[in-house]
Motif scaffolding. Structure first.
Motif: not given
Length: 203
Positions: A32, A37, A41, A44, A161
């Motif tokens: 991040s 951010l 993803r 993630v 997140f």
């Protein structure tokens, strides 16, 4: 599965995640900070993909197979540590926004997160121990596993997140230069390698 059972499961997951950050969280913070951010993803996605495969392994009864080879656990763990350490040192030594952006491909971010999460093979044992506590033996198995696993992935993804967003909000204003971002991101990846190295692999 009753509503009460499901809520109890959510409570257990919430308690489980109420712990200091592990390797995946440290990697998300690094991603991040360095890539933003939105791009993170893919970090993630890589982490959750590994978790999903670990859940499938638990569901198909591969826990006993992994337990039969403690050396496999050892090798998987230390390959993950070496990979994270290599990426962390490489990121630390990089400089300039162009270098950072050149490394920020979706496949690379997802791959790093996947290997970081997959390098903890004992997650299979965790899921194999967790899920049976909340499964109704008189009902079909796989729909329940889908609900339990899907809930875990949603909570895990949201919290990743949250870690990334908190890092951007707190640290990014302090380390605005590309050089500083590279060093902080590299340090977080090295920290992730250290956290992974400290995890026990005995079965």
């Amino acid at each position: 599965m009753t509503l009460e059972t499901y809520l109890a499961y959510v409570g257990v997951i919430a308690v489980f995640f109420a712990t200091p950050p592990g390797p995946s969280q440290a990697l998300m913070i690094a991603s991040s900070l360095k890539h933003g951010l939105l791009k993170s993803r893919f970090t993630v996605a890589g982490d959750l993909s590994a978790n999903a495969l670990q859940m499938l392994a638990a569901g198909f009864g591969l826990t006993a197979l992994i337990a039969a080879s403690s050396s496999a656990l050892f090798v998987i763990k230390w390959l993950g540590v070496a990979y994270l350490l290599y990426i962390g040192i490489k990121t630390w030594r990089s400089s300039g926004a162009a270098t950072a952006e050149a490394e920020a491909t979706p496949r690379m971010l997802a791959r790093r997160a996947f290997f970081t999460s997959a390098a903890n093979p004992k997650a299979v044992f965790f899921f194999a121990a967790l899920f049976p506590q909340f499964i109704d033996g008189s009902a079909p198995l796989w729909p329940q596993l889908l609900i339990l696993g899907g809930t875990y992935l949603v909570i895990d993804g949201l919290l990743l997140f949250a870690w990334g967003g908190a890092a951007r909000g707190v640290l990014a204003p302090v380390v605005r230069s590309a050089d500083r971002l590279a060093k902080v991101s590299g340090a977080m990846m090295i920290a992730a390698a250290g956290l992974l190295a400290l995890r026990r692999v005995e079965v």
